[in-house]
Scaffold this motif. Structure first.
Motif, short mmCIF file in Angstrom:
data_model
loop_
_atom_site.label_atom_id
_atom_site.label_comp_id
_atom_site.label_asym_id
_atom_site.label_seq_id
_atom_site.Cartn_x
_atom_site.Cartn_y
_atom_site.Cartn_z
N CYS A 1 10.31 -4.16 9.41
CA CYS A 1 9.64 -3.40 8.34
C CYS A 1 10.42 -2.11 8.09
CB CYS A 1 8.21 -3.08 8.76
SG CYS A 1 7.35 -1.96 7.63
N PRO A 2 10.84 -1.85 6.84
CA PRO A 2 11.60 -0.62 6.57
C PRO A 2 10.76 0.64 6.66
CG PRO A 2 11.22 -1.83 4.55
CD PRO A 2 10.71 -2.69 5.66
N LYS A 3 9.44 0.51 6.65
CA LYS A 3 8.55 1.66 6.67
C LYS A 3 8.27 2.15 8.10
CE LYS A 3 4.56 3.08 3.96
NZ LYS A 3 3.48 2.59 3.10
N CYS A 4 7.96 1.18 9.00
CA CYS A 4 7.58 1.59 10.36
C CYS A 4 8.39 0.92 11.46
CB CYS A 4 6.10 1.32 10.60
SG CYS A 4 5.71 -0.43 10.80
N GLY A 5 9.22 -0.07 11.12
CA GLY A 5 10.02 -0.76 12.12
C GLY A 5 9.32 -1.94 12.76
N GLY A 6 8.10 -2.25 12.31
CA GLY A 6 7.35 -3.38 12.87
C GLY A 6 7.92 -4.70 12.38
N GLU A 7 7.35 -5.78 12.87
CA GLU A 7 7.80 -7.11 12.49
C GLU A 7 7.14 -7.53 11.18
OE1 GLU A 7 7.23 -11.61 14.19
OE2 GLU A 7 7.35 -9.98 15.63
N TYR B 1 -0.26 -3.95 10.07
CA TYR B 1 -1.36 -3.71 9.12
C TYR B 1 -2.66 -3.59 9.89
CZ TYR B 1 -4.49 -4.36 5.18
OH TYR B 1 -5.46 -4.16 4.25
N PRO B 2 -3.54 -2.68 9.63
CA PRO B 2 -3.69 -1.76 8.51
C PRO B 2 -3.03 -0.39 8.70
CG PRO B 2 -5.72 -1.78 9.74
CD PRO B 2 -4.78 -2.75 10.42
N SER B 3 -2.45 -0.11 9.85
CA SER B 3 -1.82 1.21 10.01
C SER B 3 -0.56 1.33 9.15
CB SER B 3 -1.50 1.48 11.48
OG SER B 3 -0.59 0.51 11.97
N CYS B 4 0.11 0.23 8.87
CA CYS B 4 1.26 0.23 7.97
C CYS B 4 0.97 -0.78 6.86
CB CYS B 4 2.54 -0.17 8.71
SG CYS B 4 3.98 -0.28 7.62
N ASP B 5 1.02 -0.32 5.60
CA ASP B 5 0.65 -1.19 4.48
C ASP B 5 1.85 -1.72 3.71
OD1 ASP B 5 1.43 1.16 3.32
OD2 ASP B 5 -0.30 1.35 2.01
#
Length: 191
Positions: free
Chosen positions: A23-29, A46-50
């Motif tokens: 994920c470019p926003k938070c680095g998650g998968e 998600y939901p902490s990163c949308d």
């Protein structure tokens, strides 16, 4: 006969996962998900990163300029476009000008007929979500009377109901009583 190598399918699936893994926003998968708008990639946090992005770009192949038409707000040419809810007409200067109008034909004029069920409201022409015209009491939700065919302000000669409807039949257009218990049908009408 030759056998199909099952490694081909697993390699393809892993190749897709690796292409979209961070994920470019938070680095998650990123995970493959589906919605009513189509498939998309969404963050597993998600939901902490949308963060999300569509897998397929929107198809704007159904855009067509309408020569000789001018936007009433800015004067630019209008375009016929395909949107999320179907076809619509919009300004070619979008997003600077937000003017849109329906590409559907206008609803016919409402007849001046009092609702026979409540005797308070008037029957108004409405359109269903499928584009079909029907006539319903404007006192809705207090009165939910509706008919699918065009009403006529004539009482039924058999049962006395306060209106008839014009129905297309194999014999031609006829005035018919909308009450299910009444079987009244007029002679075919002249066009």
């Amino acid at each position: 006969m030759s056998k199909i190598d099952p490694k081909l399918f697993t390699a393809h699936e892993h190749a897709l996962e690796k292409e979209y893994d961070v994920c470019p926003k938070c680095g998650g998968e990123l995970q493959h998900r589906n919605s009513k708008s189509g498939p998309f990639l969404g963050c597993s946090q998600y939901p902490s990163c949308d963060y999300s992005r569509p897998l397929h770009q929107q198809d704007h192949s159904l855009e067509k300029r309408l020569p000789g038409t001018a936007c009433p707000e800015c004067g630019e040419e209008l375009m016929l476009r395909q949107g999320r809810y179907g076809m619509f007409i919009g300004c070619s200067a979008f997003p600077a000008c937000q003017h849109i109008e329906s590409a559907q034909p206008k609803t016919p004029a409402s007849p001046d007929i009092t609702c026979p069920a409540c005797n308070k409201g008037k029957l108004a022409a409405r359109q269903s979500r499928y584009g079909k015209t029907f006539y319903a009491c404007d006192a809705y939700p207090k009165c939910s009377y509706a008919v699918n065919d065009q009403p006529v302000a004539k009482p039924c000669p058999e049962c006395g109901w306060k209106l008839l409807v014009v129905k297309k039949t194999a014999a031609g257009k006829r005035e018919v009583c909308p009450q299910k218990s009444c079987k009244y049908k007029s002679a075919p009408l002249a066009d």
